[in-house]
Design an enzyme around this catalytic site. Structure first.
Site, mmCIF file in Angstrom:
data_model
loop_
_atom_site.group_PDB
_atom_site.id
_atom_site.type_symbol
_atom_site.label_atom_id
_atom_site.label_comp_id
_atom_site.label_asym_id
_atom_site.label_seq_id
_atom_site.Cartn_x
_atom_site.Cartn_y
_atom_site.Cartn_z
ATOM 1 N N THR A 8 0.833 -1.196 0.000
ATOM 2 C CA THR A 8 0.000 0.000 0.000
ATOM 3 C C THR A 8 0.867 1.245 0.000
ATOM 4 O O THR A 8 1.993 1.216 0.497
ATOM 5 C CB THR A 8 -0.949 0.031 1.217
ATOM 6 N N ASN A 10 -0.903 3.910 1.084
ATOM 7 C CA ASN A 10 -1.785 4.655 1.973
ATOM 8 C C ASN A 10 -1.190 4.648 3.385
ATOM 9 O O ASN A 10 -1.217 3.629 4.075
ATOM 10 C CB ASN A 10 -3.181 4.025 1.952
ATOM 11 N N ASP A 69 -7.717 -5.014 -0.016
ATOM 12 C CA ASP A 69 -8.622 -4.133 -0.731
ATOM 13 C C ASP A 69 -9.829 -4.006 0.174
ATOM 14 O O ASP A 69 -10.292 -4.989 0.760
ATOM 15 C CB ASP A 69 -8.999 -4.670 -2.107
ATOM 16 N N PHE A 148 -10.112 8.328 8.298
ATOM 17 C CA PHE A 148 -9.961 8.697 6.891
ATOM 18 C C PHE A 148 -11.057 8.029 6.083
ATOM 19 O O PHE A 148 -11.847 7.244 6.604
ATOM 20 C CB PHE A 148 -8.563 8.314 6.377
ATOM 21 N N TYR A 150 -14.377 7.089 4.421
ATOM 22 C CA TYR A 150 -15.798 7.280 4.747
ATOM 23 C C TYR A 150 -16.059 7.289 6.255
ATOM 24 O O TYR A 150 -17.215 7.290 6.681
ATOM 25 C CB TYR A 150 -16.644 6.185 4.083
ATOM 26 N N ASP A 151 -15.012 7.299 7.063
ATOM 27 C CA ASP A 151 -15.168 7.254 8.523
ATOM 28 C C ASP A 151 -16.143 8.293 9.075
ATOM 29 O O ASP A 151 -16.891 7.988 10.010
ATOM 30 C CB ASP A 151 -13.817 7.388 9.228
ATOM 31 N N ARG A 177 -10.694 -3.762 8.972
ATOM 32 C CA ARG A 177 -9.271 -4.032 8.744
ATOM 33 C C ARG A 177 -8.668 -4.744 9.954
ATOM 34 O O ARG A 177 -7.834 -5.634 9.813
ATOM 35 C CB ARG A 177 -8.527 -2.733 8.443
#
Length: 191
Positions: A8, A10, A69, A148, A150-151, A177
């Site tokens: 990632t 991110n 994903d 981060f 749609y939190d 996650r």
């Protein structure tokens, strides 16, 4: 100690996973291994996209790795945005993505949703998958400044605040996650 590359770019995801595994494994980033490639994500499912990324790292770097994903699935929108969560509005701008989601939902009473993560582990030339899902609802407006994606609009079942109103520790205890990463960790510790 097991060393794995997390496929990632991110930083938020990387920080979350490192916090969840709490030093039990050494997690390298793409930057740590000098990978600056734009790894393809052209699958129609979370599993296909995660697999593409972990396969890519093995083929190009010969390193054991894992990839995830993740996305948001909203029941009344036929599980949109799904695999297109990061680019739902046609851009990777999360404010635009949230605006589009809230616009499409409008005053719809059915706001049931879930966050889903699939992790693909490529280890010793074998592929393994781990899934995490958390159910909740979409709010009518943004709440909170943490997290981060749609939190700010997702309230998990059993809670009265969004992921963005929770501390990182609170979120990492229950998130999709976290569930998938704990399954990954349990598997690695069993080796």
């Amino acid at each position: 100690m097991i060393e794995l590359v997390f496929a990632t770019n991110n930083k938020n995801k990387l920080d979350e996973v490192r916090a969840i595994v709490d030093g039990r494994f050494f997690i390298k980033s793409l930057e740590d291994i000098g990978c600056y490639d734009d790894i393809p994500e052209t699958g129609d499912t979370f599993e296909e996209n995660a697999k593409q990324k972990s396969d890519y790292l093995f083929r190009h770097f010969q390193l054991d790795s894992f990839a995830d994903d993740s996305g948001l699935e909203v029941e009344s929108l036929k599980n949109e945005p799904g695999v297109y969560s990061a680019r739902y509005s046609g851009t990777r701008n999360m404010e635009d993505n949230i605006d589009l989601l809230l616009e499409k939902l409008g005053d719809n009473a059915n706001r049931k949703a879930c966050f889903r993560t699939v992790i693909s582990l490529y280890l010793n030339k074998e592929q393994h998958f781990f899934e995490g899902v958390i159910y909740g609802e979409i709010t009518h407006e943004r709440k909170g400044a943490e997290g981060f994606g749609y939190d700010p609009v997702f309230v998990p079942n059993g809670y009265d605040k969004t992921f963005a109103e929770m501390s990182a520790t609170e979120k990492n205890d229950i998130s999709h996650r976290a569930i998938a990463t704990r399954k990954l960790g349990k598997y690695l510790l069993s080796l």
